[in-house]
Design a protein around this motif. Structure first.
Motif, PDB file in Angstrom:
ATOM      1  N   SER A 271       9.162 -44.955  37.186  1.00 44.97           N
ATOM      2  CA  SER A 271       8.626 -45.146  35.833  1.00 44.97           C
ATOM      3  C   SER A 271       7.457 -44.206  35.575  1.00 44.97           C
ATOM      4  O   SER A 271       7.334 -43.621  34.492  1.00 44.97           O
ATOM      5  N   TRP A 272       6.582 -44.071  36.573  1.00 44.22           N
ATOM      6  CA  TRP A 272       5.434 -43.189  36.420  1.00 44.22           C
ATOM      7  C   TRP A 272       5.885 -41.750  36.196  1.00 44.22           C
ATOM      8  O   TRP A 272       5.343 -41.040  35.351  1.00 44.22           O
ATOM      9  N   LEU A 273       6.905 -41.329  36.942  1.00 42.91           N
ATOM     10  CA  LEU A 273       7.389 -39.959  36.839  1.00 42.91           C
ATOM     11  C   LEU A 273       7.999 -39.691  35.461  1.00 42.91           C
ATOM     12  O   LEU A 273       7.805 -38.612  34.897  1.00 42.91           O
ATOM     13  N   GLN A 274       8.694 -40.658  34.891  1.00 44.21           N
ATOM     14  CA  GLN A 274       9.229 -40.490  33.533  1.00 44.21           C
ATOM     15  C   GLN A 274       8.094 -40.263  32.538  1.00 44.21           C
ATOM     16  O   GLN A 274       8.170 -39.370  31.690  1.00 44.21           O
ATOM     17  N   ALA A 275       7.042 -41.061  32.646  1.00 39.71           N
ATOM     18  CA  ALA A 275       5.892 -40.903  31.752  1.00 39.71           C
ATOM     19  C   ALA A 275       5.181 -39.570  32.003  1.00 39.71           C
ATOM     20  O   ALA A 275       4.726 -38.906  31.061  1.00 39.71           O
ATOM     21  N   TYR A 276       5.071 -39.174  33.269  1.00 37.65           N
ATOM     22  CA  TYR A 276       4.435 -37.901  33.629  1.00 37.65           C
ATOM     23  C   TYR A 276       5.173 -36.734  32.969  1.00 37.65           C
ATOM     24  O   TYR A 276       4.553 -35.841  32.391  1.00 37.65           O
ATOM     25  N   VAL A 277       6.496 -36.747  33.061  1.00 38.33           N
ATOM     26  CA  VAL A 277       7.298 -35.661  32.483  1.00 38.33           C
ATOM     27  C   VAL A 277       7.085 -35.596  30.969  1.00 38.33           C
ATOM     28  O   VAL A 277       6.922 -34.510  30.406  1.00 38.33           O
ATOM     29  N   THR A 278       7.050 -36.743  30.315  1.00 40.46           N
ATOM     30  CA  THR A 278       6.820 -36.769  28.871  1.00 40.46           C
ATOM     31  C   THR A 278       5.438 -36.213  28.541  1.00 40.46           C
ATOM     32  O   THR A 278       5.284 -35.406  27.617  1.00 40.46           O
ATOM     33  N   ARG A 279       4.408 -36.614  29.310  1.00 41.51           N
ATOM     34  CA  ARG A 279       3.051 -36.085  29.092  1.00 41.51           C
ATOM     35  C   ARG A 279       2.991 -34.597  29.364  1.00 41.51           C
ATOM     36  O   ARG A 279       2.409 -33.828  28.599  1.00 41.51           O
ATOM     37  N   ARG A 280       3.560 -34.184  30.465  1.00 40.11           N
ATOM     38  CA  ARG A 280       3.452 -32.790  30.891  1.00 40.11           C
ATOM     39  C   ARG A 280       4.106 -31.822  29.917  1.00 40.11           C
ATOM     40  O   ARG A 280       3.590 -30.741  29.655  1.00 40.11           O
ATOM     41  N   TYR A 281       5.254 -32.229  29.359  1.00 38.31           N
ATOM     42  CA  TYR A 281       6.001 -31.325  28.493  1.00 38.31           C
ATOM     43  C   TYR A 281       5.863 -31.647  27.012  1.00 38.31           C
ATOM     44  O   TYR A 281       6.522 -31.042  26.185  1.00 38.31           O
ATOM     45  N   GLY A 282       5.007 -32.609  26.673  1.00 39.58           N
ATOM     46  CA  GLY A 282       4.688 -32.872  25.278  1.00 39.58           C
ATOM     47  C   GLY A 282       5.743 -33.610  24.491  1.00 39.58           C
ATOM     48  O   GLY A 282       5.738 -33.576  23.269  1.00 39.58           O
ATOM     49  N   GLY A 283       6.662 -34.256  25.141  1.00 38.08           N
ATOM     50  CA  GLY A 283       7.711 -35.027  24.467  1.00 38.08           C
ATOM     51  C   GLY A 283       8.798 -35.370  25.458  1.00 38.08           C
ATOM     52  O   GLY A 283       8.778 -34.903  26.605  1.00 38.08           O
ATOM     53  N   ASN A 284       9.725 -36.169  25.020  1.00 36.77           N
ATOM     54  CA  ASN A 284      10.797 -36.578  25.918  1.00 36.77           C
ATOM     55  C   ASN A 284      11.929 -35.567  25.880  1.00 36.77           C
ATOM     56  O   ASN A 284      12.486 -35.278  24.825  1.00 36.77           O
ATOM     57  N   SER A 285      12.254 -35.023  27.013  1.00 37.13           N
ATOM     58  CA  SER A 285      13.340 -34.056  27.161  1.00 37.13           C
ATOM     59  C   SER A 285      14.296 -34.566  28.231  1.00 37.13           C
ATOM     60  O   SER A 285      13.880 -34.765  29.380  1.00 37.13           O
ATOM     61  N   GLU A 286      15.527 -34.797  27.862  1.00 38.01           N
ATOM     62  CA  GLU A 286      16.505 -35.278  28.844  1.00 38.01           C
ATOM     63  C   GLU A 286      16.670 -34.282  29.984  1.00 38.01           C
ATOM     64  O   GLU A 286      16.807 -34.672  31.141  1.00 38.01           O
ATOM     65  N   SER A 287      16.647 -33.002  29.664  1.00 37.13           N
ATOM     66  CA  SER A 287      16.797 -31.972  30.700  1.00 37.13           C
ATOM     67  C   SER A 287      15.628 -31.997  31.677  1.00 37.13           C
ATOM     68  O   SER A 287      15.812 -31.901  32.886  1.00 37.13           O
ATOM     69  N   ALA A 288      14.416 -32.114  31.137  1.00 36.02           N
ATOM     70  CA  ALA A 288      13.234 -32.161  32.002  1.00 36.02           C
ATOM     71  C   ALA A 288      13.252 -33.427  32.853  1.00 36.02           C
ATOM     72  O   ALA A 288      12.922 -33.387  34.048  1.00 36.02           O
ATOM     73  N   GLN A 289      13.626 -34.552  32.258  1.00 34.86           N
ATOM     74  CA  GLN A 289      13.706 -35.800  33.022  1.00 34.86           C
ATOM     75  C   GLN A 289      14.720 -35.662  34.156  1.00 34.86           C
ATOM     76  O   GLN A 289      14.444 -36.053  35.301  1.00 34.86           O
ATOM     77  N   ALA A 290      15.890 -35.105  33.853  1.00 32.57           N
ATOM     78  CA  ALA A 290      16.932 -34.941  34.875  1.00 32.57           C
ATOM     79  C   ALA A 290      16.468 -33.995  35.980  1.00 32.57           C
ATOM     80  O   ALA A 290      16.736 -34.227  37.166  1.00 32.57           O
TER      81      ALA A 290
END
Length: 116
Positions: free
Chosen positions: A66-85
């Motif tokens: 869960s933390w990593l999902q939030a980190y990816v959203t913070r780091r890249y400025g929005g939710n990206s399915e590609s970045a999450q994957a």
């Protein structure tokens, strides 16, 4: 000390970083009063430093997924399915207990695709 003298590479154990301080604190007879980092060559592995420093403000271990999902959203400025994957794979192969070899020297970005 995460990188032992500038050892660059994508590696670390997010699960251990998330749980270790709390396990140590709850050990019978513990005299632990806080946590810290040794930011030697801090310009690499920001995910490890981010988790360690954020954990200092929490009262219990984070759920790494869960933390990593939030980190990816913070780091890249929005939710990206590609970045999450991509980070699911990075976590599995580079940032978990079974993927932390002692002599990591290169990131997968520097390697030829057939060697990743």
């Amino acid at each position: 000390l995460l990188n032992y003298g500038g050892r660059r590479g994508m590696y670390g154990d997010l699960g251990r970083a998330a749980a270790g301080p709390y396990e140590s604190l709850s050990t019978k007879g513990s005299t632990m009063v806080g946590t810290g980092i040794t930011p030697e060559a801090i310009e690499n592995n920001p995910v490890m430093f981010d988790l360690m420093l954020e954990s200092s403000w929490r009262s219990s271990p984070v759920d790494v997924d869960s933390w990593l999902q939030a980190y990816v959203t913070r780091r890249y400025g929005g939710n990206s399915e590609s970045a999450q994957a991509a980070w699911v794979l990075l976590h599995k192969y580079y940032y978990s207990t079974n993927s932390n070899p002692p002599n990591v020297m290169a990131t997968p970005i520097w390697l030829q695709p057939n060697k990743v």
